[in-house]
Design a protein around this motif. Sequence first.
Motif, short mmCIF file in Angstrom:
data_model
loop_
_atom_site.label_atom_id
_atom_site.label_comp_id
_atom_site.label_asym_id
_atom_site.label_seq_id
_atom_site.Cartn_x
_atom_site.Cartn_y
_atom_site.Cartn_z
N GLY A 1 0.84 -1.20 0.00
CA GLY A 1 0.00 0.00 0.00
C GLY A 1 0.87 1.24 0.00
N THR A 2 0.23 2.39 0.12
CA THR A 2 0.93 3.67 0.06
C THR A 2 0.42 4.62 1.12
OG1 THR A 2 -0.68 4.59 -1.49
CG2 THR A 2 1.22 3.47 -2.45
N TRP A 3 1.19 5.68 1.37
CA TRP A 3 0.75 6.81 2.17
C TRP A 3 1.52 8.04 1.71
CZ3 TRP A 3 4.14 3.16 3.92
CH2 TRP A 3 5.35 3.61 4.45
N VAL A 4 1.03 9.20 2.05
CA VAL A 4 1.68 10.45 1.65
C VAL A 4 2.73 10.81 2.69
CG1 VAL A 4 1.38 12.92 1.26
CG2 VAL A 4 -0.30 11.30 0.36
N GLN A 5 3.95 10.98 2.22
CA GLN A 5 5.04 11.38 3.10
C GLN A 5 5.18 12.89 3.21
OE1 GLN A 5 9.84 11.30 2.78
NE2 GLN A 5 8.86 9.38 2.31
N ASN A 6 5.04 13.56 2.09
CA ASN A 6 5.23 15.01 2.01
C ASN A 6 4.49 15.47 0.75
OD1 ASN A 6 6.18 17.62 2.43
ND2 ASN A 6 8.29 16.96 2.82
N THR A 7 4.43 16.75 0.54
CA THR A 7 3.76 17.26 -0.67
C THR A 7 4.38 16.63 -1.92
OG1 THR A 7 3.31 19.37 0.43
CG2 THR A 7 3.20 19.32 -1.97
N GLY A 8 3.54 15.93 -2.69
CA GLY A 8 4.02 15.30 -3.92
C GLY A 8 4.92 14.10 -3.70
N ILE A 9 4.92 13.52 -2.52
CA ILE A 9 5.80 12.38 -2.23
C ILE A 9 4.98 11.24 -1.64
CG2 ILE A 9 7.82 11.55 -0.97
CD1 ILE A 9 8.86 14.39 -0.89
N LEU A 10 5.06 10.06 -2.26
CA LEU A 10 4.40 8.87 -1.76
C LEU A 10 5.43 7.90 -1.19
CD1 LEU A 10 1.80 7.99 -4.56
CD2 LEU A 10 1.30 8.90 -2.28
N SER A 11 5.06 7.24 -0.11
CA SER A 11 5.85 6.15 0.45
C SER A 11 5.10 4.85 0.26
CB SER A 11 6.10 6.38 1.95
OG SER A 11 6.96 7.46 2.18
N ALA A 12 5.82 3.75 0.15
CA ALA A 12 5.22 2.43 0.03
C ALA A 12 6.21 1.39 0.53
CB ALA A 12 4.84 2.14 -1.43
N LEU A 13 5.69 0.24 0.97
CA LEU A 13 6.51 -0.84 1.49
C LEU A 13 6.15 -2.15 0.82
CD1 LEU A 13 6.24 0.03 5.29
CD2 LEU A 13 8.29 0.28 3.89
N VAL A 14 7.16 -3.01 0.66
CA VAL A 14 6.94 -4.38 0.23
C VAL A 14 6.90 -5.24 1.49
CG1 VAL A 14 7.83 -6.33 -1.11
CG2 VAL A 14 8.18 -3.98 -1.93
N PRO A 15 5.75 -5.81 1.84
CA PRO A 15 5.65 -6.58 3.09
C PRO A 15 6.48 -7.87 3.04
CG PRO A 15 3.48 -6.03 2.20
CD PRO A 15 4.48 -5.75 1.13
N VAL A 16 6.73 -8.42 4.21
CA VAL A 16 7.55 -9.62 4.31
C VAL A 16 6.96 -10.76 3.50
CG1 VAL A 16 6.39 -10.26 6.49
CG2 VAL A 16 8.61 -11.26 5.92
N ASP A 17 5.64 -10.89 3.45
CA ASP A 17 5.02 -12.00 2.72
C ASP A 17 5.13 -11.84 1.21
OD1 ASP A 17 3.39 -13.89 4.71
OD2 ASP A 17 3.36 -11.86 5.49
N ARG A 18 5.55 -10.67 0.72
CA ARG A 18 5.70 -10.47 -0.72
C ARG A 18 7.15 -10.26 -1.14
NH1 ARG A 18 0.49 -6.33 -1.49
NH2 ARG A 18 -1.06 -7.78 -0.62
N LEU A 19 8.06 -10.40 -0.18
CA LEU A 19 9.47 -10.19 -0.51
C LEU A 19 10.02 -11.29 -1.41
CD1 LEU A 19 11.35 -8.83 2.64
CD2 LEU A 19 11.11 -7.75 0.40
N GLY A 20 9.48 -12.50 -1.31
CA GLY A 20 9.96 -13.58 -2.16
C GLY A 20 9.84 -13.25 -3.63
N PRO A 21 8.64 -12.94 -4.13
CA PRO A 21 8.53 -12.58 -5.55
C PRO A 21 9.25 -11.28 -5.89
CG PRO A 21 6.40 -12.37 -4.42
CD PRO A 21 7.31 -13.10 -3.50
N TYR A 22 9.37 -10.36 -4.93
CA TYR A 22 10.11 -9.12 -5.18
C TYR A 22 11.58 -9.43 -5.41
CZ TYR A 22 12.51 -4.73 -3.97
OH TYR A 22 13.33 -3.63 -3.96
N ARG A 23 12.14 -10.27 -4.56
CA ARG A 23 13.56 -10.60 -4.69
C ARG A 23 13.83 -11.50 -5.89
NH1 ARG A 23 16.11 -11.93 1.17
NH2 ARG A 23 17.97 -11.84 -0.12
N ALA A 24 12.80 -12.23 -6.34
CA ALA A 24 12.99 -13.09 -7.51
C ALA A 24 13.16 -12.28 -8.79
CB ALA A 24 11.80 -14.04 -7.64
N LEU A 25 12.66 -11.06 -8.79
CA LEU A 25 12.82 -10.20 -9.96
C LEU A 25 14.28 -9.77 -10.11
CD1 LEU A 25 9.79 -7.74 -9.60
CD2 LEU A 25 10.20 -9.28 -11.54
N PRO A 26 14.76 -9.62 -11.33
CA PRO A 26 16.08 -9.00 -11.51
C PRO A 26 16.07 -7.61 -10.86
CG PRO A 26 15.29 -9.92 -13.57
CD PRO A 26 14.14 -9.98 -12.61
N ALA A 27 17.13 -7.25 -10.20
CA ALA A 27 17.17 -5.98 -9.48
C ALA A 27 16.81 -4.81 -10.39
CB ALA A 27 18.55 -5.77 -8.86
N ALA A 28 17.24 -4.86 -11.63
CA ALA A 28 16.99 -3.76 -12.56
C ALA A 28 15.51 -3.66 -12.94
CB ALA A 28 17.83 -3.94 -13.82
#
Length: 443
Positions: A325-352
Motif C-alpha cells: 500500500g501507500t501513504w503520503v510522506q510530504n507534498t508530492g511524495i508517496l511512500s510504500a513498502l513491500v511486506p515480508v510476505d511479498r518479498l519472495g517474488p520481489y527478490r525473484a525479480l532482476p534488481a533492474a
Amino acid sequence: MSTHDVIVVGAGLAGLSAARDLVAAGADVLVLEARARAGGRVEQTSTEDGRVVQLGGEVVGASHTSYRSLVDELGLTLGPSFTDIPGESTWLLADGRHLGDDMPWLSSADRSLYDAIERRFSTLASSVDPDDPWAHPEAVALDRLTVADWLRSEGATPQVVRAMELRAMGLADASVERRSLLADLRKEATAGALGFYDYDAWESMKVLEGSATVALRMAEGLGHRIRYSSPVASIDVASGGAGQGGVKVTLQSGERCRGGDVICALPAGPLRDLRISGVSAEYLASVQRREHAPTAKLVTVYESSFWEGNGQNGTGYFERTLLGGTWVQNTGILSALVPVDRLGPYRALPAAAREEVLLAELGAAYGPEGARPTSTFVRDWHSDIWTQGYITAWRPGELTAVGPLHGTHEPPLWVVGSDQWVCGYMEGAVRTGRAAARELIAR
C-alpha cells in the motif's frame, strides 16, 4: 586499548538517545557505529526544490510519548502526518480499484461484523498487561493462536479476514495467518486498546524537519564520541566481570575497547551476528530469538500531489501486488513498502526490473502519472547487513518462547532498540535507550 565508562554499540535512535543522556550525566561514552552515518533505520535526503524525503522510519502517534518528548527537547517540530489529508483511500483489489475510507467493497453485514469483532478485540486487549503479557492466564493459548484463526473463531467471514489482511499488508506487517494473537493484543494494549490499529495512536504525526533529523541532531551533540565505520564483532562480559570496567568489545578490525558497561543497540538480525560471551545462557537465548519483519521501501517524488485532484488522499491498500500500500510522506511524495510476505517474488525479480514493476502498481492505483515520478528511491532494508529488517514480528508461540526476559538487561550488558519494545517503531528505540540510560545513571 581505550577504556570508557560505557560503550554503546550502534548509533541508531536507541543508541544515540542512551548515549546523549549518559553524556549529559557526566559519563565517558564511546559510540561504535558500523555505518558511515548515524541514524540506523532512519535516513533522509532532499529534493532539488528542498522537500525532505524519508527513506526509513517516518511517523509516530499519540501513544509514542518517549519519542515526542525527545523531539521537544531537541527543539524540533511535530506536525500532522498523512492521517488528516482529505480525500478517499484507494483499495487496489483483485476485482479492480475502489475508493473510500470505510472499506467500500465490504457489504454492510460484513462491515457490522467487522466492527463487532473489533470491539471484542479491544476488550480482550484491555486484559493484557503490555509490560507483562506472559502473566495473562491464557498467555500460552493466545500466543499459539493466529490472528486469523481467532477472527474465524469469532465468526469472521472470509471478507472480514480479507479486510484484516489488507490492512496488515498496508503496514508491511506479517500476515494475519502467521501472526500471534497475544502479540497483537499486547501491541494494542500499549496504545490504549483502541481497536485493531488506531492510526491516531500510531501514525498521526511526523517531525516536520524530517525524522532522521532527530538522529542527526543527537549525533551532532555527541560529536567525537561517535566512531563511524566501526562494526563490532564480539562483546565479552566474562573478560572482566560486571562492575569492574572489564567488559571487552572487539571490532571487526581486531581493535579492542573496554568499558564498565556496554549498551547494545542493534536490530534483531545484526544482534544475532555478534559473538556475545559472559552472560547467562537463558538471557542470550531470549535475545537471539527475537525476530523482525524485513521489508523494502519505495519513495516516489512528483511535482505535486496530483492524486488529490482525483479525490484520492494517497493512502492505499493493495491486494495482489508486490507493494502492500501507500501513504503520503510530504507534498508530492508517496511512500510504500513491500511486506515480508511479498518479498519472495520481489527478490525473484532482476534488481533492474523491480522499480519498473513497483511503478506500474502505482500507475494502477493512481493513474498514469503515478508511474512517472520525477525521482524514485528504493531502500532494500531487508538485505542491508546492518539492519536486516523493519518492525517487530511475532509468529505464533514466539512471544512466550522469548519470554519475560524480552526487553530486560543483564548488566553490565544492556540490550536496547526498537526490537526490544512491544512492536518496534521509533518509539521503541527511544523508549528503551533512554530507560537503560536512566537505570545506569541511577546506579
